[in-house]
Design a protein around this motif. Structure first.
Motif, PDB file in Angstrom:
ATOM      1  N   VAL A 337       1.030  -1.438   0.213  1.00  0.00           N
ATOM      2  CA  VAL A 337      -0.281  -0.093   0.255  1.00  0.00           C
ATOM      3  C   VAL A 337       0.826   1.166  -0.167  1.00  0.00           C
ATOM      4  CG1 VAL A 337      -1.709   1.801   1.556  1.00  0.00           C
ATOM      5  CG2 VAL A 337      -2.228  -1.297   0.984  1.00  0.00           C
ATOM      6  N   ALA A 338       1.832   1.082   0.402  1.00  0.00           N
ATOM      7  CA  ALA A 338       2.616   2.436   0.848  1.00  0.00           C
ATOM      8  C   ALA A 338       4.254   2.465   0.208  1.00  0.00           C
ATOM      9  CB  ALA A 338       2.554   3.247   1.982  1.00  0.00           C
ATOM     10  N   LEU A 339       5.049   3.076   0.449  1.00  0.00           N
ATOM     11  CA  LEU A 339       6.502   2.692  -0.078  1.00  0.00           C
ATOM     12  C   LEU A 339       6.976   4.433   0.151  1.00  0.00           C
ATOM     13  CD1 LEU A 339       8.329   1.558  -2.957  1.00  0.00           C
ATOM     14  CD2 LEU A 339       9.268   4.248  -1.814  1.00  0.00           C
ATOM     15  N   VAL A 340       8.395   3.996   1.407  1.00  0.00           N
ATOM     16  CA  VAL A 340       8.986   5.609   1.506  1.00  0.00           C
ATOM     17  C   VAL A 340      10.429   5.745   1.199  1.00  0.00           C
ATOM     18  CG1 VAL A 340      10.007   7.049   3.561  1.00  0.00           C
ATOM     19  CG2 VAL A 340       8.059   5.988   3.643  1.00  0.00           C
ATOM     20  N   SER A 341      10.543   6.689   0.533  1.00  0.00           N
ATOM     21  CA  SER A 341      12.129   7.130   0.065  1.00  0.00           C
ATOM     22  C   SER A 341      12.357   8.379   1.198  1.00  0.00           C
ATOM     23  CB  SER A 341      11.538   7.511  -1.560  1.00  0.00           C
ATOM     24  OG  SER A 341      12.661   7.706  -1.810  1.00  0.00           O
ATOM     25  N   PHE A 342      13.980   8.022   0.686  1.00  0.00           N
ATOM     26  CA  PHE A 342      14.747   9.211   1.835  1.00  0.00           C
ATOM     27  C   PHE A 342      15.872   9.747   0.752  1.00  0.00           C
ATOM     28  CE2 PHE A 342      13.955   5.576   4.719  1.00  0.00           C
ATOM     29  CZ  PHE A 342      13.188   6.084   5.424  1.00  0.00           C
ATOM     30  N   HIS A 343      15.780  10.935   1.089  1.00  0.00           N
ATOM     31  CA  HIS A 343      16.860  11.887   0.605  1.00  0.00           C
ATOM     32  C   HIS A 343      17.801  13.007   0.606  1.00  0.00           C
ATOM     33  CE1 HIS A 343      13.302  10.419  -2.716  1.00  0.00           C
ATOM     34  NE2 HIS A 343      12.073  10.637  -1.402  1.00  0.00           N
ATOM     35  N   LYS A 344      18.097  13.384   0.094  1.00  0.00           N
ATOM     36  CA  LYS A 344      19.265  14.056   0.528  1.00  0.00           C
ATOM     37  C   LYS A 344      19.516  14.768   2.306  1.00  0.00           C
ATOM     38  CE  LYS A 344      22.391  17.429  -0.966  1.00  0.00           C
ATOM     39  NZ  LYS A 344      23.533  18.124  -2.692  1.00  0.00           N
ATOM     40  N   THR A 345      20.676  14.964   2.675  1.00  0.00           N
ATOM     41  CA  THR A 345      20.050  15.709   4.134  1.00  0.00           C
ATOM     42  C   THR A 345      21.178  16.946   3.823  1.00  0.00           C
ATOM     43  OG1 THR A 345      19.519  13.326   5.566  1.00  0.00           O
ATOM     44  CG2 THR A 345      20.979  15.220   6.010  1.00  0.00           C
ATOM     45  N   LYS A 346      20.750  18.280   4.117  1.00  0.00           N
ATOM     46  CA  LYS A 346      21.717  18.817   4.011  1.00  0.00           C
ATOM     47  C   LYS A 346      21.278  20.031   5.145  1.00  0.00           C
ATOM     48  CE  LYS A 346      18.652  20.914   0.890  1.00  0.00           C
ATOM     49  NZ  LYS A 346      18.323  22.089  -0.667  1.00  0.00           N
ATOM     50  N   LYS A 347      22.448  20.786   5.468  1.00  0.00           N
ATOM     51  CA  LYS A 347      22.731  21.921   6.880  1.00  0.00           C
ATOM     52  C   LYS A 347      21.730  22.835   6.098  1.00  0.00           C
ATOM     53  CE  LYS A 347      26.324  20.401   9.500  1.00  0.00           C
ATOM     54  NZ  LYS A 347      27.454  20.826   9.818  1.00  0.00           N
ATOM     55  N   MET A 348      20.491  23.448   6.875  1.00  0.00           N
ATOM     56  CA  MET A 348      20.356  24.384   6.738  1.00  0.00           C
ATOM     57  C   MET A 348      20.002  25.441   8.118  1.00  0.00           C
ATOM     58  SD  MET A 348      16.973  22.759   5.404  1.00  0.00           S
ATOM     59  CE  MET A 348      16.327  24.329   4.629  1.00  0.00           C
ATOM     60  N   PRO A 349      19.061  26.408   7.535  1.00  0.00           N
ATOM     61  CA  PRO A 349      18.580  27.452   8.526  1.00  0.00           C
ATOM     62  C   PRO A 349      17.185  27.358   8.946  1.00  0.00           C
ATOM     63  CG  PRO A 349      18.699  28.919   6.639  1.00  0.00           C
ATOM     64  CD  PRO A 349      18.691  27.136   6.508  1.00  0.00           C
ATOM     65  N   VAL A 350      16.456  26.865  10.393  1.00  0.00           N
ATOM     66  CA  VAL A 350      15.599  26.403  10.335  1.00  0.00           C
ATOM     67  C   VAL A 350      15.532  27.727  11.463  1.00  0.00           C
ATOM     68  CG1 VAL A 350      14.564  24.793  11.646  1.00  0.00           C
ATOM     69  CG2 VAL A 350      15.792  24.456  10.175  1.00  0.00           C
ATOM     70  N   VAL A 351      13.759  28.341  11.633  1.00  0.00           N
ATOM     71  CA  VAL A 351      13.015  29.426  12.694  1.00  0.00           C
ATOM     72  C   VAL A 351      12.665  28.451  13.952  1.00  0.00           C
ATOM     73  CG1 VAL A 351      11.736  30.812  13.350  1.00  0.00           C
ATOM     74  CG2 VAL A 351      13.204  30.633  10.828  1.00  0.00           C
ATOM     75  N   THR A 352      12.892  28.886  15.474  1.00  0.00           N
ATOM     76  CA  THR A 352      12.366  27.722  15.769  1.00  0.00           C
ATOM     77  C   THR A 352      11.288  28.458  16.621  1.00  0.00           C
ATOM     78  OG1 THR A 352      13.193  29.856  17.822  1.00  0.00           O
ATOM     79  CG2 THR A 352      15.209  27.541  17.003  1.00  0.00           C
ATOM     80  N   ASP A 353      10.827  27.950  17.698  1.00  0.00           N
ATOM     81  CA  ASP A 353       9.412  28.152  18.184  1.00  0.00           C
ATOM     82  C   ASP A 353       9.243  30.026  18.547  1.00  0.00           C
ATOM     83  OD1 ASP A 353       8.167  26.334  17.693  1.00  0.00           O
ATOM     84  OD2 ASP A 353       8.474  25.012  19.132  1.00  0.00           O
TER      85      ASP A 353
END
Length: 401
Positions: A337-353
């Motif tokens: 019924v389903a398939l998951v694909s994992f892709h590229k990991t990269k560092k990036m800026p993230v805004v916290t709460d």
């Protein structure tokens, strides 16, 4: 008696004839491998059902034939003379013992024989260094390097010379559309034409998982990220069993499986192969890692057996280590019924709460699902739960207690 191509794998409809392991006139025992075939998932050997004498071939090497096709004839002759002498017991079904003539039996895996064939090497000339004289990949490579046989080297020399002397526009090169590539194509076309695919995309914070894996590595406990992903997915499948199911349209039911048999796509020279890690719901992350590592080696060496590739209930594909992939629309392995694909990991800026900007390692995820069986809301909840487990590896471990 006719030796026919039977179903050696889940959903198999056809196979390629790789090579004949015996020749007409050879005396064989019951269960002696006589033909090597290749499906979209594996290479296997078809055994003789009886003791007798090899008759005529009914198919040709390189031919693609459907299940049920007669491959060759074995004459049931109890008075056959000059039986093959061997100190080895007849090879069980699917093992990689190669039987060549009345004089000897060559021990070599299908993949090793393939290396020899592609390099113009007669494998009978290679001295095996493995157990019981088995010829391994390294033996063939060593033979190629050390060989003084000009018949082997001359074609290579001729090709290089011809290439250097060519001028003007180059001719297009064609590659055969058969074997594993053709069979993969058929399965993918069937899936995409049957299942209404819907793909959901998500970003996963893997910063703490990367740090945790570094700590484990320092303790000599190196475990792949994929093993963590598989365990986290197994926990998610317990909570969202609709994605660990199959649809039976004829009976008008959706069958939910309590067992998690996770297919892991492996990129090989001959195409994509999906070995299956069974019962991930009952296994530790380390056990999953070790089993996955062994199955990957077998897949690359073309040594998977039927049990290794059948019975999957959910599939993953981790293309991140190849780099460059930020997303995809993976095709589901029917009848899953389903398939998951994992892709590229990269560092990036993230805004916290609290509106702070921090650098995190973010991985993209694609999840394709059968829209006849599941809806987008459940897919979002499923990936949100997965993201929660991966973002905090300690929470993942607590869920296993």
């Amino acid at each position: 008696m006719e030796v026919k191509l039977h179903d050696i794998g889940e959903g198999m409809t056809e196979a390629d004839i790789v090579s004949f392991l015996v020749k007409p006139g050879d005396v064989v025992q019951a269960d002696t491998p006589v033909v090597e075939v290749q499906t979209d998932k594996m290479t296997a050997e078809i055994p003789s059902p009886i003791a007798g004498i090899v008759g005529e071939y009914k198919v040709k090497q390189g031919q693609t034939v459907p299940v049920g096709t007669t491959l060759l004839i074995i004459k049931n002759d109890h008075h056959a003379e000059k039986p093959i002498q061997s100190t080895l017991a007849p090879a069980p079904h699917y093992q990689d013992v190669n039987f060549h003539s009345q004089k000897q039996r060559i021990l070599a895996s299908p993949y090793t024989r393939k290396i020899a064939r592609e390099n113009g090497i007669e494998i009978e000339k290679v001295i095996g260094s493995g157990v019981s004289g088995r010829i391994i990949d390294e033996d063939v490579y060593r033979f190629i390097e050390e060989s003084n046989d000009e018949a082997v080297k001359e074609p290579i020399k001729s090709v290089k010379q011809e290439s250097s002397e060519q001028s003007g526009p180059q001719l297009l090169v064609s590659i055969p559309f058969r074997g594993r590539r053709k069979q993969i194509a058929a399965k993918m076309a069937q899936s995409i034409n049957t299942i209404p695919h819907c793909t959901h995309f998500e970003e996963i914070d893997v910063t703490d998982l990367i740090l945790f894996r570094k700590e484990l590595k320092e303790l000599d406990r190196d475990i792949s990220a994929t093993a963590f992903f598989l365990k986290a997915l197994s926990i998610c499948l317990k909570e969202f069993p609709i994605f660990n199911a199959k649809l039976d349209e004829d009976k008008e039911i959706i069958i939910l499986s309590k067992e998690h048999h996770m297919g892991v796509a492996v990129d090989t020279e001959d195409g994509l192969i999906v070995p299956v890690i069974r019962n991930t719901e009952r296994k530790s992350i380390r056990t999953i890692h070790l089993e996955m590592k062994e199955l990957t080696k077998k897949a690359i060496a073309n040594r998977l057996n039927v049990k290794d590739i059948t019975g999957g209930t959910f599939t993953i594909s981790n293309v991140g280590p190849l780099g460059g992939s930020i997303g995809a629309t993976p095709i589901i392995q029917q009848p899953q019924v389903a398939l998951v694909s994992f892709h590229k990991t990269k560092k990036m800026p993230v805004v916290t709460d609290d509106d702070q900007i921090i650098i995190r390692s973010m991985m993209n995820l694609s999840m394709s699902f059968d829209h006849r069986v599941a809806d987008g809301g459940n897919a979002v909840r499923f990936t949100n739960r997965f993201a929660q487990l991966i973002k905090d590896p300690k929470m993942l471990i607590l869920e296993m207690v």
